[in-house]
Design a protein around this motif. Sequence first.
Motif, PDB file in Angstrom:
ATOM      1  N   PHE A  51     -73.115 -24.880 -29.734  1.00  0.00           N
ATOM      2  CA  PHE A  51     -73.284 -26.131 -28.898  1.00  0.00           C
ATOM      3  C   PHE A  51     -71.862 -26.069 -28.106  1.00  0.00           C
ATOM      4  O   PHE A  51     -70.824 -25.601 -28.483  1.00  0.00           O
ATOM      5  N   THR A  52     -72.152 -26.795 -26.873  1.00  0.00           N
ATOM      6  CA  THR A  52     -70.799 -26.661 -26.131  1.00  0.00           C
ATOM      7  C   THR A  52     -70.012 -27.985 -26.636  1.00  0.00           C
ATOM      8  O   THR A  52     -70.562 -28.752 -27.309  1.00  0.00           O
ATOM      9  N   GLU A  53     -68.713 -27.823 -26.267  1.00  0.00           N
ATOM     10  CA  GLU A  53     -67.975 -29.172 -26.641  1.00  0.00           C
ATOM     11  C   GLU A  53     -68.411 -30.421 -26.129  1.00  0.00           C
ATOM     12  O   GLU A  53     -68.285 -31.451 -26.698  1.00  0.00           O
ATOM     13  N   ASP A  54     -69.180 -30.471 -25.040  1.00  0.00           N
ATOM     14  CA  ASP A  54     -69.671 -31.686 -24.489  1.00  0.00           C
ATOM     15  C   ASP A  54     -71.137 -31.827 -24.593  1.00  0.00           C
ATOM     16  O   ASP A  54     -71.842 -32.573 -23.825  1.00  0.00           O
ATOM     17  N   ILE A  55     -71.673 -31.533 -25.568  1.00  0.00           N
ATOM     18  CA  ILE A  55     -73.228 -31.356 -26.057  1.00  0.00           C
ATOM     19  C   ILE A  55     -73.661 -32.676 -25.751  1.00  0.00           C
ATOM     20  O   ILE A  55     -72.833 -33.633 -26.164  1.00  0.00           O
ATOM     21  N   VAL A  56     -74.944 -32.992 -25.133  1.00  0.00           N
ATOM     22  CA  VAL A  56     -75.578 -34.286 -25.322  1.00  0.00           C
ATOM     23  C   VAL A  56     -76.783 -33.922 -25.875  1.00  0.00           C
ATOM     24  O   VAL A  56     -77.694 -33.194 -25.627  1.00  0.00           O
ATOM     25  N   PHE A  57     -76.856 -34.830 -27.142  1.00  0.00           N
ATOM     26  CA  PHE A  57     -78.247 -34.659 -27.793  1.00  0.00           C
ATOM     27  C   PHE A  57     -78.961 -35.716 -27.550  1.00  0.00           C
ATOM     28  O   PHE A  57     -78.416 -37.018 -28.181  1.00  0.00           O
ATOM     29  N   ILE A  58     -80.165 -35.853 -27.049  1.00  0.00           N
ATOM     30  CA  ILE A  58     -80.607 -36.996 -26.564  1.00  0.00           C
ATOM     31  C   ILE A  58     -81.990 -37.307 -27.514  1.00  0.00           C
ATOM     32  O   ILE A  58     -82.865 -36.394 -27.473  1.00  0.00           O
ATOM     33  N   ARG A  59     -81.948 -38.299 -28.342  1.00  0.00           N
ATOM     34  CA  ARG A  59     -82.911 -38.595 -29.620  1.00  0.00           C
ATOM     35  C   ARG A  59     -83.928 -39.592 -29.085  1.00  0.00           C
ATOM     36  O   ARG A  59     -83.362 -40.418 -28.418  1.00  0.00           O
ATOM     37  N   PRO A  60     -84.921 -39.576 -29.818  1.00  0.00           N
ATOM     38  CA  PRO A  60     -86.093 -40.575 -29.427  1.00  0.00           C
ATOM     39  C   PRO A  60     -85.509 -41.715 -30.124  1.00  0.00           C
ATOM     40  O   PRO A  60     -85.372 -41.932 -31.220  1.00  0.00           O
ATOM     41  N   GLY A  61     -85.894 -42.967 -29.507  1.00  0.00           N
ATOM     42  CA  GLY A  61     -85.609 -44.239 -30.015  1.00  0.00           C
ATOM     43  C   GLY A  61     -84.237 -44.524 -30.747  1.00  0.00           C
ATOM     44  O   GLY A  61     -83.872 -45.491 -31.414  1.00  0.00           O
ATOM     45  N   ASP A  62     -83.110 -43.675 -29.976  1.00  0.00           N
ATOM     46  CA  ASP A  62     -81.912 -43.848 -30.508  1.00  0.00           C
ATOM     47  C   ASP A  62     -80.731 -43.793 -29.632  1.00  0.00           C
ATOM     48  O   ASP A  62     -81.186 -42.996 -28.374  1.00  0.00           O
ATOM     49  N   LYS A  63     -79.481 -43.883 -29.742  1.00  0.00           N
ATOM     50  CA  LYS A  63     -78.506 -43.507 -28.813  1.00  0.00           C
ATOM     51  C   LYS A  63     -78.251 -42.035 -28.640  1.00  0.00           C
ATOM     52  O   LYS A  63     -78.359 -41.290 -29.560  1.00  0.00           O
ATOM     53  N   ASN A  64     -77.786 -41.613 -27.397  1.00  0.00           N
ATOM     54  CA  ASN A  64     -77.414 -40.330 -27.262  1.00  0.00           C
ATOM     55  C   ASN A  64     -76.129 -40.077 -28.257  1.00  0.00           C
ATOM     56  O   ASN A  64     -75.476 -40.626 -28.366  1.00  0.00           O
ATOM     57  N   ILE A  65     -76.205 -38.848 -28.613  1.00  0.00           N
ATOM     58  CA  ILE A  65     -74.794 -38.268 -29.386  1.00  0.00           C
ATOM     59  C   ILE A  65     -74.081 -37.399 -28.118  1.00  0.00           C
ATOM     60  O   ILE A  65     -74.678 -36.496 -28.012  1.00  0.00           O
ATOM     61  N   ILE A  66     -73.158 -37.829 -28.068  1.00  0.00           N
ATOM     62  CA  ILE A  66     -72.296 -36.951 -27.119  1.00  0.00           C
ATOM     63  C   ILE A  66     -70.886 -36.324 -27.910  1.00  0.00           C
ATOM     64  O   ILE A  66     -70.171 -36.960 -28.409  1.00  0.00           O
ATOM     65  N   GLY A  67     -70.862 -35.138 -27.497  1.00  0.00           N
ATOM     66  CA  GLY A  67     -69.606 -34.396 -27.979  1.00  0.00           C
ATOM     67  C   GLY A  67     -70.075 -33.629 -29.296  1.00  0.00           C
ATOM     68  O   GLY A  67     -70.610 -34.138 -30.225  1.00  0.00           O
ATOM     69  N   ILE A  68     -69.517 -32.393 -29.749  1.00  0.00           N
ATOM     70  CA  ILE A  68     -69.629 -31.621 -30.914  1.00  0.00           C
ATOM     71  C   ILE A  68     -69.204 -32.315 -31.941  1.00  0.00           C
ATOM     72  O   ILE A  68     -70.129 -32.192 -32.933  1.00  0.00           O
ATOM     73  N   ASP A  69     -68.082 -32.914 -32.117  1.00  0.00           N
ATOM     74  CA  ASP A  69     -67.693 -33.544 -33.323  1.00  0.00           C
ATOM     75  C   ASP A  69     -68.464 -34.837 -33.688  1.00  0.00           C
ATOM     76  O   ASP A  69     -68.742 -34.795 -34.852  1.00  0.00           O
TER      77      ASP A  69
END
Length: 105
Positions: free
Chosen positions: A15-33
């Motif tokens: 993944f990139t350092e600034d990954i944005v993981f868009i999950r159903p029904g939940d907040k996005n996760i932003i950043g690899i850490d």
Amino acid sequence: EIVRNCDFDSVKLIFTEDIVFIRPGDKNIIGIDSLIKIHYSNVPSIPGFWNSAEEIEGSEQFAYAYGFYGFTKGVPGGKFLEIRVKQKDGSWPVSRLIWNELPRE
């Protein structure tokens, strides 16, 4: 295999350092850490993850893939869309990831 072995240094290569993981029904996760802390710290207990891309297209700088994922038992599978960005070193890590579970029958 990388995730099941808790090899989070190798996860950082996917993944990139600034990954944005868009999950159903939940907040996005932003950043690899944050992705490792919130999502991947729970994955080793999930058996037999697999994924299969149905389509992969792109250009010189961007590519996308969509397809399906699942597990060998006990956990519902679903569909995904990922966007990859070409890096200076020639690698193609995931920059944006969206996934949704398939409806249960």
